[in-house]
Structure formats: structure tokens, C-alpha cells
Design an enzyme around this catalytic site. Structure first.
Site, PDB file in Angstrom:
ATOM      1  N   ILE A   1      -7.970   1.190   5.838  1.00 20.50           N
ATOM      2  CA  ILE A   1      -9.314   1.600   5.422  1.00 20.50           C
ATOM      3  C   ILE A   1     -10.272   1.584   6.606  1.00 20.50           C
ATOM      4  CG2 ILE A   1     -11.272   1.043   3.949  1.00 20.50           C
ATOM      5  CD1 ILE A   1      -8.915   2.160   2.437  1.00 20.50           C
TER       6      ILE A   1
ATOM      7  N   LYS B   1      -8.828  -5.115  -8.201  1.00 20.54           N
ATOM      8  CA  LYS B   1      -8.309  -6.408  -8.671  1.00 20.54           C
ATOM      9  C   LYS B   1      -9.420  -7.432  -8.856  1.00 20.54           C
ATOM     10  CE  LYS B   1      -3.758  -5.518  -6.781  1.00 20.54           C
ATOM     11  NZ  LYS B   1      -4.059  -4.078  -6.638  1.00 20.54           N
TER      12      LYS B   1
ATOM     13  N   LEU C   1      -3.244   5.586  -1.058  1.00 18.05           N
ATOM     14  CA  LEU C   1      -2.007   6.185  -0.581  1.00 18.05           C
ATOM     15  C   LEU C   1      -1.988   6.225   0.933  1.00 18.05           C
ATOM     16  CD1 LEU C   1      -1.905   9.179  -3.063  1.00 18.05           C
ATOM     17  CD2 LEU C   1      -0.497   7.135  -3.171  1.00 18.05           C
TER      18      LEU C   1
ATOM     19  N   SER D   1      -1.705   3.664   2.928  1.00 20.88           N
ATOM     20  CA  SER D   1      -2.116   2.433   3.580  1.00 20.88           C
ATOM     21  C   SER D   1      -0.896   1.561   3.867  1.00 20.88           C
ATOM     22  CB  SER D   1      -3.102   1.659   2.700  1.00 20.88           C
ATOM     23  OG  SER D   1      -2.461   1.245   1.500  1.00 20.88           O
TER      24      SER D   1
ATOM     25  N   GLU E   1       0.029 -10.373 -11.109  1.00 21.73           N
ATOM     26  CA  GLU E   1       0.038  -8.931 -11.331  1.00 21.73           C
ATOM     27  C   GLU E   1      -0.275  -8.594 -12.783  1.00 21.73           C
ATOM     28  OE1 GLU E   1       2.864  -6.708  -8.145  1.00 21.73           O
ATOM     29  OE2 GLU E   1       3.891  -7.568  -9.871  1.00 21.73           O
TER      30      GLU E   1
END
Length: 579
Positions: free
Chosen positions: A263, A379, A418, A420, A508
Site C-alpha cells: 500500500i 478487520k 490484490l 499485495s 478468522e
């Protein structure tokens, strides 16, 4: 003598004809009409030609009118100007068409016939590029477009032969075995539809990159590539207000932490396009800084002030750097992000994602930073993992700093990117290359996906429209089943590989969320950006976390802190004693 009714005034005709010839040559020389300024037969050349013939016509009309005795009837110069333009334009366009068709016929035996989906601007540029390609690699024989107004359009002589629903009939008619998608703005859903149809017709599929990947928005035959799974998952049409973005980046000093990451590096590349006064790239990984500097400047000597080797855990060093460099804008992308690793070592998440964020925020406040953008994650919505807890707390810390400074300190939250490092696609690809099996946690697990270029584009846009203390949530489209992604990758590889389900790991979720419980989906400015209020977290609350109390207690402290924020925190099973 009445020139309107008498014999042909040959003297006047010859005089004005010679004058018009000289003027055409003179005006044409001024605008470089005959020196190759514009491509023969192009729209630009027609504009130049119209300007020259029109100017000459005006001069001749005026000269003939003001003469004591008109040399020719007054209507003749006007008509002659129109006739001159029509004849010369027709000749030039005809010559260009003969050359193009000659090239196409010559290429018949050594080029691949292709069917192009998209007769808009992208299709036009692609057909032009194919026609000009000296290698004659591709030969467009037909176009498809769902716009009924383009049903009878021809691009450089290539006809629109129907809509995409007519693809099978057109393939049977033309014999094409290659389909090219010439729609850079095509979304993931459309790409999935096209891919399924092409597979059913046993066609080779080529695509143009998305708009964000094209240089200057121009399309060329060299941009064509094979379909990638990112085209099926991460294409989103994004409308960026360039003026708003440039307003806070152009001519400003901008610092990016974590500049060597997936990023952070893309942030640096896109920020660089807006001509900041200085772009400061900070990371603790010298190799990553070398890579990002090379991608932006074409050279990477690592001896210039735009690269800074530092760790955000080093509070005093970060403070010294920001007070010395005095950035106007900070993008905070430095973080630990691998969920399973942080589940095993929660203290490291505290040191980097929580305490490291405090260090950067405190330094930004001391340096008078006007705009601070904390890169968060989906998250952090209803968190159940160490990663989610730490990033949710970082959002609260950013909101608290906004209250302290009154400046635009905000967070931006999005899901899987996508391409990364550590992306599930990278893992699947490696497993396929190794011969399998491909491991999927749960057959029903879904995730949000976006390309790194699109995610960063929206981050920069969001930072232009966000208010102090907010978390801005990027719309990443519909969630995609991980199992479907794995099987599509296997299908694209052409290999027979087994899929094995391993079960969800600690922390998760089966389905990720972008918005937490009680967070309304409010989009007052941009259709792809939601604005939510974030409860503030005072630094003292988390600075007192006892890392020596054991992993289990560290996780519980993080969870309780998030619960007090009202983030819809769910009860989770505690880590095993051995961790």
C-alpha cells in the site's frame, strides 16, 4: 461590364486563382500543414485544412468585394473555398484509407484475426493502434457493443457486428478465435461474464488493463494482456475528483510511513503524480525503499532526502524526523498485517500497530501536520482478531488526535488488496506452481477484493473529503468466495489440482465486514466512500498494556479496549497457554 451576366472573366479568375494558391501555400506554411504536423486524413488535419481554406476564402472574398470592379461574381470565391476544402479533404482521407486497407490486406496471412468487445473510445484507440502496428500482430475483423446507437458504427472500416449476446453468431461468421475486451472501465462482474462466454466458445481472451493502470488513459496494442484473476475480482469504476486531491497534495510536503510496503509504495507512486513539494518515504526496510524509489525516479541511489530509514517504534527518532521535515500531510501505512502471525505474537501488534501509531501521531501533532491519514482494515469492523483489535484501536487513537489538534486526522478502512505481499492470490499461485494442493480455510468463506491501484486511488480521494476523527470505509463491491477464487485460478492454469479445506484459523471470520455493528452506511460525498464516526481512544489507555502479562492477557486487554469503544466486538476463544 456586368460580370454576373457577361462572358467568363478569365483574367479575374486567373488573378484570384494565383492569389489563392500563394495564400494557401503561405497559410499552410504558417501552421505547418504540409510539414507533417498532423497525420494525413486525421481530424486534427481536417481542422488545420479548414482553417487554411477558410482564411484564404475570407481574404479573396474581401479583395474581390472592395475592388473597384469585382474580378469575378461575388459568389464564386465563397463557392470555390467550400469546393477546395471538400476536394482536398476527400483526397487526403481517401489516400489514408487506401494505405490502411492496403496494410490490412497485406496482414491477412500473418496476423491474428480478433473480435473486439467495445466500440467506444477504448475500442477506437485500440483499432487505431492495431492498424498502425508495424508488426501486424492483430487484425480487427469485427466489433461488438451493447449500445444500440453504435449498431451501424464503423471504426477505421471495422464494423460493429452486433451486441455481446451475438458473440457466438459473429464468431461463426468470422472464424475469430480471439476476443479482446476494449473496455478499460469494465467492472469485475462484466469481466466474469465475458470470461465465461469466451471459455464456452473456446476463445482466447485478451483484455486491456483497468483505467487506473493505463498511462495517461491512452490505449495501445502494447497494453493488451491475458486475463488475470485480478480482472475477475478487483475491477471497480472509480471517479476521482482530481481537483480536490491536487488541492491538498500539490505543492505540499507529504510523508508516507511504511513506504516500502504494498500500500505504501503505491501511495508514493500515485502521490508523486500530483507534484508534491516533497515526497518523504519512510520505512525500516532499506531494500523496500530502494525498490519504491527506483519505481518512481528510475534510479535508486538511496542518498537523497526523500528516503528515510526509520522504525515507527522508535518514538524519539520519529519525533525528530517529523519536527525536522515538517510534513503537511502524513499517510500512515506502516503496520504489521498478517493475521496468523499476530495471533501468535500479540505483543508485536501492540508495539507496532498501537504504540507505533501513537508515536507517529504524537510526532505529527508536534510538527503541526494538517492532514493525517491512518490506513486501517476491514478487520477493524466487529474485530475478533489481534490484527482487528490493534487496527480498531489505531482508528480510535487517530480520532483522539483529531480532537486534540482540530486538524483533519482520519482513518481509511478497506479489505483485501490484490497483488499485495501475503495476498491469498499470491499463496494460491505458489501452491498451483508447486503442483498443489491448494488450501482453502472454509468452503463458504468470503472476502472483499480490490486492486492495489484502485484501493490507493480511493484512499487519496477519501482523504480529500473526510472530516476530522472519521473512519472512511471504501466500497469494495460484492464479497467473493475464496473457494471460487481458488478453483478459478486452478482452471486458468489448465492443471488438475486438488483443493483441501483446512478450517478457519484463530481470529478468522467466515465473512468479513466493512462496517461494524451500529456503524451506519452514510455516503454524503462520494458514492464509494462511507463516513462513520469513531470513538476516541486516549493514548494513556493503551500505553499501560503490560506485554509481560502473557499473550492471553494482552489479547484480552486489546479486546476489552475495543469493547469499550462500542465496536461490536465479539467474544472469542482465548489463545492456548503455549502461545
Amino acid at each position: 461590364m456586368d460580370v454576373a451576366s457577361g462572358p467568363v472573366p478569365w483574367g479575374g479568375v486567373i488573378t484570384l486563382g494565383l492569389a489563392a494558391t500563394v495564400l494557401h501555400a503561405g497559410f499552410g506554411w504558417v501552421v505547418r500543414l504540409h510539414q507533417g504536423r498532423a497525420t494525413m486524413g486525421s481530424f486534427e488535419e481536417m481542422l488545420l485544412l479548414g482553417g487554411v481554406t477558410g482564411s484564404v476564402g475570407i481574404v479573396i472574398v474581401i479583395a474581390n468585394t472592395v475592388a473597384a470592379q469585382p474580378l469575378v461574381p461575388r459568389s464564386v470565391p465563397v463557392a470555390a473555398s467550400f469546393m477546395t476544402f471538400a476536394l482536398v479533404a476527400w483526397w487526403r482521407a481517401g489516400w489514408r484509407r487506401i494505405r490502411e486497407f492496403g496494410g490490412r490486406n497485406h496482414a491477412d496471412t500473418r496476423s491474428t484475426p480478433v473480435l473486439i468487445f467495445g466500440a467506444g473510445d477504448g475500442g477506437r484507440q485500440l483499432v487505431d493502434s492495431m492498424m498502425r502496428d508495424p508488426q501486424r500482430t492483430w487484425r480487427p475483423v469485427g466489433l461488438l457493443d451493447d449500445d444500440p446507437h453504435k449498431r451501424y458504427r464503423r471504426l477505421r472500416g471495422v464494423p460493429v457486428m452486433g451486441t455481446f449476446d451475438d458473440c457466438a453468431d459473429v464468431v461463426a461468421q468470422t472464424g475469430c478465435r480471439t476476443l479482446v475486451v476494449a473496455i478499460p472501465s469494465a467492472g469485475a462482474q462484466l469481466m466474469r461474464t465475458v470470461e465465461s462466454r469466451a471459455a464456452a466458445l473456446d476463445m482466447d481472451l485478451k483484455v486491456l488493463p483497468g483505467v487506473g493502470e493505463l498511462l495517461n488513459g491512452q490505449v495501445a496494442v502494447s497494453d493488451l494482456r491475458s486475463l488475470e484473476v485480478g480482472d475477475l475480482l478487483g475491477r471497480h469504476q472509480i471517479d476521482t475528483d482530481v481537483g480536490a486531491v491536487a488541492g491538498y497534495l500539490t505543492g505540499r510536503r507529504v510523508l508516507v510511513t511504511g513506504a516500502g510496503g504494498s500500500i505504501g509504495s503505491e501511495l508514493c507512486r500515485q502521490i508523486h503524480r500530483y507534484a508534491p513539494a516533497q515526497l518523504i518515504m519512510l520505512d525500516r526496510d532499506e531494500s523496500a525503499l530502494h525498490t519504491v524509489q527506483l519505481s518512481i525516479q528510475g534510479r535508486a541511489m538511496l542518498d537523497t532526502p526523500d528516503v528515510v530509514l526509520a522504525d515507527i517504534r522508535d518514538t524519539q527518532q520519529i519525533l525528530d524526523i517529523l519536527e525536522k521535515r515538517r510534513p503537511d500531510v502524513v499517510f500512515h501505512a506502516a503496520a504489521l498485517k498478517h493475521l496468523p502471525m499476530l495471533e501468535q505474537y500479540p505483543a508485536e501488534a501492540v508495539k507496532t500497530n498501537v504504540w507505533g501509531t501513537i508515536a507517529v501521531l504524537d510526532a505529527a501533532k508536534a510538527a503541526g501536520v494538517r492532514r493525517f491519514v491512518n490506513i486501517s482494515t476491514d478487520k477493524a469492523a466487529n474485530p475478533v482478531s489481534v490484527l482487528g483489535y490493534s487496527k480498531r484501536i489505531a482508528e480510535g487513537l487517530t480520532a483522539a488526535a483529531a480532537m486534540d489538534t482540530g486538524e483533519t486526522f482520519l482513518s481509511v478502512r478497506f479489505g483485501n488488496v490484490l497483488g499485495s505481499r501475503g495476498s491469498v492470490l499470491t499463496a494460491f499461485t505458489a501452491q498451483i506452481e508447486a503442483g498443489g494442493p491448494v488450501t482453502v480455510t472454509d468452503p463458504e468463506a468470503t472476502r472483499y477484493f480490490m486492486t492495489v491501484q484502485e484501493a490507493v486511488q480511493l484512499v487519496i480521494q477519501a482523504a480529500a473529503i473526510g472530516e476530522a476523527g472519521e473512519a472512511l470505509v471504501l466500497d469494495m463491491g460484492a464479497p467473493v468466495r475464496i473457494d471460487d477464487v481458488a478453483r478459478r485460478l486452478i482452471e486458468m492454469s489448465g492443471r488438475q489440482i486438488e483443493v483441501v479445506y483446512t478450517g478457519l484459523r484463530q481470529g478468522e471470520k467466515v465473512h468479513e465486514e466493512l462496517l461494524g455493528t451500529g456503524e451506519p452506511d452514510r455516503r454524503p460525498v462520494h458514492p464509494l466512500v462511507s463516513h462513520i464516526a469513531v470513538p476516541a481512544v486516549e493514548p494513556a489507555t493503551v500505553q499501560a498494556i503490560d506485554l509481560w502479562s502473557g499473550p492471553g492477557q494482552v489479547v484480552e486487554t486489546l479486546r476489552e479496549t475495543c469493547e469499550k469503544m462500542g465496536a461490536g466486538v465479539s467474544t472469542r476463544s482465548m489463545p492456548s497457554a503455549g502461545r
